[in-house]
Design an enzyme around this catalytic site. Structure first.
Site, PDB file in Angstrom:
ATOM      1  CE  LYS A  74      17.187  11.582  -2.938  1.00  0.00           C
ATOM      2  NZ  LYS A  74      16.924  10.193  -3.331  1.00  0.00           N
ATOM      3  CG  ASP A  75      20.402  12.486   4.995  1.00  0.00           C
ATOM      4  OD1 ASP A  75      19.489  11.743   4.584  1.00  0.00           O
ATOM      5  OD2 ASP A  75      21.580  12.106   5.174  1.00  0.00           O
ATOM      6  CD  GLU A 112       6.963  15.078   3.323  1.00  0.00           C
ATOM      7  OE1 GLU A 112       7.734  14.481   2.533  1.00  0.00           O
ATOM      8  OE2 GLU A 112       7.095  15.017   4.558  1.00  0.00           O
TER       9      GLU A 112
END
Length: 127
Positions: free
Chosen positions: A97-98, A72
């Site tokens: 980002k994906d 994360e």
């Protein structure tokens, strides 16, 4: 051009630790997903000590929680760099980002599999 000298030894460790804590605080303040995962880890950590029947199991349970937090943080770092590069849409920015999000998903799946397997072995197979 003036050369920058980096701290070494204990002083370097002190500064590195301060920067790490600063990063954790920034992620906690700005990322709801990181907050949820921190609180899940806070709840699950005592459960790991109760559930584990060996040091290896305890290590796996705790490591899986940390793995989610690590991914994360990396995902948040990717998002920050992409957002800093520009606000206009670009396919590669979306892809980055994906992919970061997918990495977090896989870390969560690993965590669920480890916890599920250890729960299964320790609570159901032992019966």
């Amino acid at each position: 051009m003036k050369q920058v000298t980096k701290a070494t030894g204990p002083k370097r460790f002190y500064y590195a630790t301060r920067y790490s804590i600063k990063g954790i605080r920034a992620a906690y303040a700005s990322e709801p997903a990181f907050r949820y995962e921190i609180w899940a880890a806070v709840v699950l950590l005592p459960a790991a000590f109760w559930l584990a029947e060996s040091g290896l199991q305890l290590g796996l349970l705790i490591s899986s929680l940390l793995l989610v937090l690590i991914f994360e943080l990396l995902n948040t770092a990717i998002e920050a760099v992409v957002d800093r590069a520009g606000t206009e849409f670009h396919a590669l920015a979306g892809l980055a980002k994906d992919l970061g999000s997918a990495a977090v998903l896989f870390a969560l799946i690993i965590t669920l599999l480890l916890w599920g397997g250890i729960v299964w072995d320790n609570l159901f197979v032992a019966i």
